[in-house]
Enzyme design. Structure first.
Site, PDB file in Angstrom:
ATOM      1  N   ASP A 271       2.358   1.717  -3.420  1.00 52.61           N
ATOM      2  CA  ASP A 271       1.306   2.131  -4.348  1.00 52.61           C
ATOM      3  C   ASP A 271       0.996   3.613  -4.178  1.00 52.61           C
ATOM      4  OD1 ASP A 271      -0.948   1.694  -6.232  1.00 52.61           O
ATOM      5  OD2 ASP A 271      -2.174   2.046  -4.440  1.00 52.61           O
TER       6      ASP A 271
ATOM      7  N   HIS B  11       0.841  -1.204   0.000  1.00 50.81           N
ATOM      8  CA  HIS B  11       0.000   0.000   0.000  1.00 50.81           C
ATOM      9  C   HIS B  11       0.878   1.257   0.000  1.00 50.81           C
ATOM     10  CE1 HIS B  11      -3.208   2.786   0.951  1.00 50.81           C
ATOM     11  NE2 HIS B  11      -2.566   3.146   2.047  1.00 50.81           N
TER      12      HIS B  11
END
Length: 102
Positions: free
Chosen positions: A79, A76
């Site tokens: 990203d 995450h």
């Protein structure tokens, strides 16, 4: 908190600040406040620089043979890091386009 969890949250925190500044920049550009918009993108770049330091640190560790464990939190963070860089690049282009249509 330590290790990968800390590194992940440091990246997420840095890019969260950058994303907020980029959003402010786009709002200012729509109001035709281009100097202020570019200042906000500059502020975003400072946040991105902090995230980049953490990112590069992990790459260097892996290059030196250290095992870097993967987790959903780290994925995450990465990203968010990459999409915020892309958003910054798009924001530069959008501000320039709005400025050109004076």
């Amino acid at each position: 908190m330590e290790g990968m969890e800390l590194a992940s949250f440091q990246i997420i925190g840095a890019v969260g600040g950058a994303r907020s500044k980029i959003t402010e920049a786009l709002q200012l550009a729509r109001q035709r406040k281009f100097t202020e918009a570019y200042r906000k993108i500059d502020e975003a770049n400072h946040y991105l620089s902090e995230g980049h330091k953490n990112h590069v640190n992990l790459i260097q560790k892996e290059a030196n043979g250290e095992k870097i464990p993967m987790s959903m939190l780290f994925i995450h963070a990465e990203d968010q890091f990459m999409t915020t860089y892309l958003l910054r690049d798009i924001a530069y282009e959008m501000v320039a386009l709005w400025k050109a249509t004076k």
